[in-house]
Design a protein around this motif. Structure first.
Motif, mmCIF file in Angstrom:
data_model
loop_
_atom_site.group_PDB
_atom_site.id
_atom_site.type_symbol
_atom_site.label_atom_id
_atom_site.label_comp_id
_atom_site.label_asym_id
_atom_site.label_seq_id
_atom_site.Cartn_x
_atom_site.Cartn_y
_atom_site.Cartn_z
ATOM 1 N N UNK A 148 0.949 -1.266 -0.187
ATOM 2 C CA UNK A 148 0.345 0.034 -0.346
ATOM 3 C C UNK A 148 0.784 1.289 -0.034
ATOM 4 N N UNK A 149 1.598 1.132 1.096
ATOM 5 C CA UNK A 149 2.849 2.638 0.874
ATOM 6 C C UNK A 149 3.754 2.784 -0.688
ATOM 7 N N UNK A 150 3.718 1.527 -0.996
ATOM 8 C CA UNK A 150 4.263 1.572 -2.906
ATOM 9 C C UNK A 150 3.523 2.522 -3.611
ATOM 10 N N UNK A 151 2.106 1.962 -3.684
ATOM 11 C CA UNK A 151 0.784 2.400 -4.215
ATOM 12 C C UNK A 151 0.418 3.899 -3.689
ATOM 13 N N UNK A 152 0.684 4.412 -2.709
ATOM 14 C CA UNK A 152 1.344 6.122 -1.956
ATOM 15 C C UNK A 152 2.647 6.581 -2.990
ATOM 16 N N UNK A 153 2.777 5.608 -2.944
ATOM 17 C CA UNK A 153 4.477 6.757 -3.654
ATOM 18 C C UNK A 153 4.247 6.932 -5.583
ATOM 19 N N UNK A 155 1.519 6.633 -7.646
ATOM 20 C CA UNK A 155 -0.075 6.886 -7.550
ATOM 21 C C UNK A 155 -0.643 7.137 -7.099
ATOM 22 N N UNK A 156 -0.270 8.238 -6.019
ATOM 23 C CA UNK A 156 -0.864 9.010 -5.018
ATOM 24 C C UNK A 156 -2.571 9.957 -5.148
ATOM 25 N N UNK A 157 -2.785 9.838 -6.291
ATOM 26 C CA UNK A 157 -4.741 10.056 -6.869
ATOM 27 C C UNK A 157 -4.984 8.522 -6.696
#
Length: 172
Positions: A148-153, A155-157
């Motif tokens: 999930x943290x990688x997803x935030x990095x 593709x924040x949108x």
């Protein structure tokens, strides 16, 4: 591919087509197409044509409810492709789907995460989210949080739309 589309009832040159009303026609067309892709894979081993044929054959095997065959084909293919090959990410993404559909949520999550980590693959955000979901459903909270943290990095949108911050908080 054109023969397959025609066998499914598509007009020549169609980019997309509907499933035929007759299920036997669709199954028969898939069987014929699968055999054709197997020939391409065998006759052009080691080429991009064979690699693309392997992806297409696995997709057809999934359509024919032969997930185990598709999984074996995809594992073999991903082992042959370079680590940074975008096609490897495509194969791993399909492998993640195959494993998840078979109930192997952690196996699917690991495949999604591996696909997302391929450097040249442009659509890694949804893969990190899928990996996080699979890890969380498998009780692998640390891996889920990392995905999930990688997803935030990357593709924040998308991560905001998927409420990833809330998912991370729920894991803690």
């Amino acid at each position: 591919e054109m023969d397959f589309a025609r066998a499914m009832g598509a007009v020549p040159g169609a980019l997309a087509f509907m499933e035929p009303a007759n299920p036997e026609q669709g199954e028969r067309a898939r069987e014929i197409a699968l055999e054709g892709f197997k020939v391409v894979i065998a006759e052009h081993a080691g080429t991009r044509a064979a690699e693309l044929g392997s992806i297409r054959a696995a997709e057809i095997e999934v359509d024919l409810a032969r997930g185990e065959d598709a999984e074996l084909r995809l594992v073999r293919l991903t082992g042959q492709l370079d680590e940074d090959d975008a096609l490897r990410a495509v194969a791993l993404r399909l492998l993640g789907t195959v494993r998840t559909d078979a109930g192997n949520l952690s196996g699917g999550a690991y495949a999604y995460a591996e696909a997302a980590a391929v450097g040249d693959y442009q659509d890694s955000g949804p893969l990190w989210i899928a990996a996080g979901r699979g890890f969380a459903a498998s009780g692998l909270n640390e891996q889920a949080s990392e995905a999930y943290n990688e997803a935030l990095v990357v593709d924040m949108e998308l991560a905001a739309e998927a409420r990833i911050a809330d998912r991370i908080s729920a894991l803690e």
